[in-house]
Scaffold this motif. Structure first.
Motif, PDB file in Angstrom:
ATOM      1  N   VAL A  90      12.606 -73.207 -22.006  1.00  0.00           N
ATOM      2  CA  VAL A  90      11.525 -72.298 -22.403  1.00  0.00           C
ATOM      3  C   VAL A  90      10.790 -71.775 -21.168  1.00  0.00           C
ATOM      4  N   SER A  91      10.378 -72.685 -20.271  1.00  0.00           N
ATOM      5  CA  SER A  91       9.563 -72.227 -19.146  1.00  0.00           C
ATOM      6  C   SER A  91      10.361 -71.334 -18.200  1.00  0.00           C
ATOM      7  N   ILE A  92      11.597 -71.708 -17.891  1.00  0.00           N
ATOM      8  CA  ILE A  92      12.396 -70.896 -16.968  1.00  0.00           C
ATOM      9  C   ILE A  92      12.586 -69.490 -17.529  1.00  0.00           C
ATOM     10  N   ASN A  93      12.926 -69.402 -18.801  1.00  0.00           N
ATOM     11  CA  ASN A  93      13.216 -68.083 -19.356  1.00  0.00           C
ATOM     12  C   ASN A  93      11.978 -67.207 -19.464  1.00  0.00           C
ATOM     13  N   PRO A 210      21.582 -59.953 -25.416  1.00  0.00           N
ATOM     14  CA  PRO A 210      22.714 -60.607 -24.737  1.00  0.00           C
ATOM     15  C   PRO A 210      22.281 -61.376 -23.485  1.00  0.00           C
ATOM     16  N   SER A 211      21.374 -60.783 -22.686  1.00  0.00           N
ATOM     17  CA  SER A 211      20.899 -61.490 -21.484  1.00  0.00           C
ATOM     18  C   SER A 211      20.147 -62.754 -21.868  1.00  0.00           C
ATOM     19  N   ILE A 212      19.357 -62.655 -22.943  1.00  0.00           N
ATOM     20  CA  ILE A 212      18.595 -63.838 -23.372  1.00  0.00           C
ATOM     21  C   ILE A 212      19.548 -64.954 -23.788  1.00  0.00           C
ATOM     22  N   THR A 213      20.620 -64.588 -24.511  1.00  0.00           N
ATOM     23  CA  THR A 213      21.601 -65.603 -24.916  1.00  0.00           C
ATOM     24  C   THR A 213      22.232 -66.259 -23.688  1.00  0.00           C
ATOM     25  N   ILE A 214      22.688 -65.432 -22.742  1.00  0.00           N
ATOM     26  CA  ILE A 214      23.342 -65.983 -21.545  1.00  0.00           C
ATOM     27  C   ILE A 214      22.394 -66.927 -20.812  1.00  0.00           C
ATOM     28  N   CYS A 215      21.165 -66.455 -20.562  1.00  0.00           N
ATOM     29  CA  CYS A 215      20.229 -67.262 -19.781  1.00  0.00           C
ATOM     30  C   CYS A 215      19.846 -68.551 -20.510  1.00  0.00           C
ATOM     31  N   SER A 216      19.664 -68.462 -21.833  1.00  0.00           N
ATOM     32  CA  SER A 216      19.279 -69.669 -22.563  1.00  0.00           C
ATOM     33  C   SER A 216      20.368 -70.724 -22.452  1.00  0.00           C
ATOM     34  N   PHE A 217      21.616 -70.314 -22.633  1.00  0.00           N
ATOM     35  CA  PHE A 217      22.677 -71.306 -22.594  1.00  0.00           C
ATOM     36  C   PHE A 217      22.954 -71.812 -21.189  1.00  0.00           C
ATOM     37  N   LEU A 218      22.803 -70.908 -20.192  1.00  0.00           N
ATOM     38  CA  LEU A 218      22.981 -71.367 -18.810  1.00  0.00           C
ATOM     39  C   LEU A 218      21.946 -72.432 -18.473  1.00  0.00           C
ATOM     40  N   THR A 219      20.676 -72.175 -18.825  1.00  0.00           N
ATOM     41  CA  THR A 219      19.645 -73.156 -18.510  1.00  0.00           C
ATOM     42  C   THR A 219      19.841 -74.424 -19.344  1.00  0.00           C
ATOM     43  N   LEU A 220      20.309 -74.228 -20.573  1.00  0.00           N
ATOM     44  CA  LEU A 220      20.558 -75.382 -21.447  1.00  0.00           C
ATOM     45  C   LEU A 220      21.616 -76.310 -20.847  1.00  0.00           C
ATOM     46  N   THR A 221      22.766 -75.758 -20.463  1.00  0.00           N
ATOM     47  CA  THR A 221      23.825 -76.624 -19.924  1.00  0.00           C
ATOM     48  C   THR A 221      23.440 -77.148 -18.542  1.00  0.00           C
ATOM     49  N   ASN A 222      22.785 -76.302 -17.710  1.00  0.00           N
ATOM     50  CA  ASN A 222      22.314 -76.795 -16.409  1.00  0.00           C
ATOM     51  C   ASN A 222      21.392 -77.988 -16.588  1.00  0.00           C
ATOM     52  N   GLY A 223      20.485 -77.887 -17.551  1.00  0.00           N
ATOM     53  CA  GLY A 223      19.534 -78.957 -17.801  1.00  0.00           C
ATOM     54  C   GLY A 223      20.234 -80.218 -18.285  1.00  0.00           C
ATOM     55  N   PHE A 224      21.158 -80.044 -19.186  1.00  0.00           N
ATOM     56  CA  PHE A 224      21.840 -81.197 -19.761  1.00  0.00           C
ATOM     57  C   PHE A 224      22.677 -81.946 -18.745  1.00  0.00           C
ATOM     58  N   LYS A 225      23.318 -81.192 -17.825  1.00  0.00           N
ATOM     59  CA  LYS A 225      24.229 -81.835 -16.885  1.00  0.00           C
ATOM     60  C   LYS A 225      23.539 -82.240 -15.584  1.00  0.00           C
ATOM     61  N   LEU A 226      22.229 -82.033 -15.483  1.00  0.00           N
ATOM     62  CA  LEU A 226      21.535 -82.274 -14.218  1.00  0.00           C
ATOM     63  C   LEU A 226      21.806 -83.672 -13.666  1.00  0.00           C
ATOM     64  N   PHE A 227      22.166 -83.744 -12.388  1.00  0.00           N
ATOM     65  CA  PHE A 227      22.420 -85.048 -11.778  1.00  0.00           C
ATOM     66  C   PHE A 227      21.771 -85.174 -10.395  1.00  0.00           C
ATOM     67  N   ASP A 228      22.208 -84.323  -9.456  1.00  0.00           N
ATOM     68  CA  ASP A 228      21.766 -84.448  -8.060  1.00  0.00           C
ATOM     69  C   ASP A 228      20.238 -84.477  -7.921  1.00  0.00           C
ATOM     70  N   GLN A 229      19.580 -83.541  -8.612  1.00  0.00           N
ATOM     71  CA  GLN A 229      18.126 -83.433  -8.499  1.00  0.00           C
ATOM     72  C   GLN A 229      17.460 -84.697  -9.031  1.00  0.00           C
ATOM     73  N   ASN A 230      17.973 -85.200 -10.136  1.00  0.00           N
ATOM     74  CA  ASN A 230      17.468 -86.408 -10.758  1.00  0.00           C
ATOM     75  C   ASN A 230      17.612 -87.602  -9.803  1.00  0.00           C
ATOM     76  N   LEU A 231      18.775 -87.689  -9.169  1.00  0.00           N
ATOM     77  CA  LEU A 231      19.053 -88.775  -8.221  1.00  0.00           C
ATOM     78  C   LEU A 231      18.098 -88.728  -7.031  1.00  0.00           C
ATOM     79  N   ALA A 232      17.916 -87.533  -6.456  1.00  0.00           N
ATOM     80  CA  ALA A 232      17.122 -87.429  -5.233  1.00  0.00           C
ATOM     81  C   ALA A 232      15.624 -87.472  -5.511  1.00  0.00           C
ATOM     82  N   LEU A 233      15.182 -86.954  -6.661  1.00  0.00           N
ATOM     83  CA  LEU A 233      13.731 -86.888  -6.895  1.00  0.00           C
ATOM     84  C   LEU A 233      13.153 -88.228  -7.318  1.00  0.00           C
TER      85      LEU A 233
END
Lengths: 292, 281
Positions: A90-93, A210-233
């Motif tokens: 929500v916030s990113i979009n 269409p842009s809203i759909t792309i961005c929502s799903f990109l942020t959704l999958t990026n968020g779900f798969k987040l690893f490196d940032q979680n590890l380092a922060l």
């Protein structure tokens, strides 16, 4: 007749190309088999086994999966990931879309702003995590706490980091969408007496769905798969309270011996969740294409 | 107020907002930059104070310590080697694979294509353990072997992008060349590959960013003997959570410099390439 010749020629090319299978297709397929396909099949089988190495597995059926759902760790990580993902999507979009609106108004220096806002996206997750660790701990110093004092600091820290990294990227996609809206459409709305708000909600936003759909799903999958940032922060701290799914799976595998099967079962569940998200996206984008 | 005047004042307000946001976006990088010249004790204590001309100033000391601690230049070399050769290998190998899979129509090619698409969805954690064991058994746990793994993981998206483009080009050109007696090899390199150039740039940019910043794959396969930059930086954390923040700041700066230079040089390609990859992927 002509169609027949063309078809035959197409087949001729296929035949010639097939002889070169070893040169064109084989190198890529071997790499794919080694890196992905074989490990994926092995992983699937091993999720039903007890093992510490790929050579010493014994079949135990659904035991690993039972453990995954009965032990609260995985569901905690899932819940944390879901909360984090919703807030950051929500916030990113919203921020990215607002920036895109500001940058499509012929303000001087538009390109410079675009360049700067996009830049954090290129910096790797590990480096990002450490940058924000020092910044956020600096702010928290005033209150005599750190990022790992309470899970809420880690949560919001991750949200801020994710926004900083992704807002510029999504902004670029929104700008591409906004530029493609026909000017006549906006002008027609204004002539019809629509105010800014009406134009935004009834013309601009529907046109860039269409842009809203792309961005929502990109942020959704990026968020779900987040690893490196979680590890380092936060590395999941305090305790395991800010551990997201990917990090939880990693720690299950490598944190202690004997839980490799559980880790693999978690990975399978994780894969199924991500696959469902991706297929939903495919469904939505396909539907949009049909409508357009 | 006239329309022109109103437009002008809106422009000024928007500019002020944008400049404020620019500061927010750049500030973290500057904080890290000037903290890299601060004695490590003061980094945790007074993180936002400027170190210059005070007792906090450390000169290049943090850089010295950091470079020696994690062998930064070695890590840079490994990162550069792995990134450059993986990206070349991915571009060449997958463009050939994509051409084959698009032009040869059979059950085998369509199943293979679906599997490649599926691999884009699957998160790395699914294959993490078994892949690193496989790499170990096959002796791929070195900077050359890891290139094979990157080709394997990268070929899903790259094949997708390449074949999307190949499908849009009429087959007639390739057929004409073949009827004139060209072999598939020369047809590919003289006719197909030049046409693929814009897609190849997209593929190269996306993979450069991925491989350069990737942490888990190199950590799990070659992390003990050959540390790439992200692995080396995370290694500074040490075993018991004690981090030399001074060295950390200096190494973060050194890690960002190549990325920022690359970005400023190839900016146009990067932005359009990333968007093309996102929209199609």
């Amino acid at each position: 007749m002509a169609a027949y010749i063309l078809k035959r020629e197409g087949l001729g090319m296929q035949k010639a190309l097939k002889k070169y299978f070893a040169l064109f297709a084989l190198p890529g397929l071997i790499c794919f088999a080694i890196a992905f396909f074989i490990p994926m099949i092995m992983g699937l089988i091993l999720s039903f086994c007890k093992f510490t190495d790929v050579t010493n597995a014994t079949w135990i059926g659904l035991e690993n999966y039972k453990y995954v759902f009965l032990n609260g760790e995985f569901t905690n990580a899932l819940w944390f990931t879901v909360k984090f993902t919703i807030v950051s999507v929500v916030s990113i979009n919203i921020i990215a879309f607002s920036l895109a609106i500001l940058l499509t108004r012929n303000v001087p220096g538009t390109n410079v702003y675009r360049t700067i806002f996009f830049m954090p996206n290129l910096i790797g997750g590990i480096v990002l995590g450490w940058i924000w660790q020092i910044i956020l701990n600096g702010f928290l110093l005033k209150y005599q706490v750190t990022l790992v004092t309470d899970p809420k600091y880690g949560f919001w820290g991750l949200v801020i980091l994710m926004n900083w990294q992704n807002v510029g990227y999504m902004m670029i996609i929104y700008i591409a969408g906004l530029i493609n809206i026909p000017k006549e459409l906006i002008e027609a709305a204004e002539i019809d007496g629509a105010n800014r708000r009406d134009t935004l909600f009834h013309v601009t936003i529907p046109s860039i769905m269409p842009s809203i759909t792309i961005c929502s799903f990109l942020t959704l999958t990026n968020g779900f798969k987040l690893f490196d940032q979680n590890l380092a922060l936060t590395n999941g701290g305090p305790g395991k309270t800010t551990e997201m799914l990917a990090l939880n799976i990693f720690n299950t595998f490598y944190g202690r011996v004997g839980f490799e099967g559980v880790g693999q079962a978690k990975a399978v569940v994780f894969t199924i969740i991500v696959a469902i998200l991706a297929l939903t996206q495919l469904h939505f984008t396909r539907k949009k294409e049909v409508e357009a | 107020m006239s329309t022109v005047g109103r437009k002008k004042s809106t422009t000024i307000i928007i500019s002020i907002i944008l400049i404020a946001l620019t500061i927010v976006f750049l500030a973290p990088i500057f904080v890290v930059l000037y903290n890299s010249f601060k004695l490590k004790f003061f980094i945790n204590d007074r993180p936002f104070a400027l170190p210059f001309k005070t007792e906090m100033y450390a000169g290049w000391m943090n850089y010295d310590t950091g470079i020696n601690k994690i062998h930064f230049f070695k890590a840079f070399g490994y990162s550069l080697f792995i990134t450059v050769f993986s990206v070349i290998a991915i571009s060449v190998v997958t463009s050939m694979l994509a051409w084959y899979l698009t032009r040869v129509k059979s059950k085998f090619t369509s199943i293979t294509f679906s599997l490649l698409m599926f691999s884009m969805i699957v998160p790395f954690q699914m294959v993490m353990f078994t892949m690193s064991k496989t790499a170990n058994i096959l002796h791929l746990d070195n900077p050359i072997g890891i290139i094979i793994l990157y080709v394997g993981f990268g070929c899903g998206l790259a094949t997708f992008l390449f074949s999307g483009f190949i499908k849009s080009v009429p087959i007639a050109l390739e057929e004409a060349a073949m009827i004139d007696g060209a072999t598939p090899v020369s047809t590919f390199f003289q006719i197909v590959l030049p046409m693929l150039k814009p897609t190849a740039i997209t593929v190269a940019i996306l993979n450069t960013m991925w491989v350069w910043n990737d942490y888990l794959l190199p950590y799990l396969t070659i992390g003990n003997d050959y540390k790439t930059i992200p692995v080396a930086i995370q290694y500074l954390r040490g075993g018991y959570g004690s981090v030399d923040m001074g060295a950390m700041m200096a190494m973060l700066v050194l890690a960002m410099i190549p990325v920022i230079i690359f970005y400023l040089i190839c900016q146009k390609f990067i932005i359009s390439g990333v968007v093309a990859g996102a929209v199609k992927g």
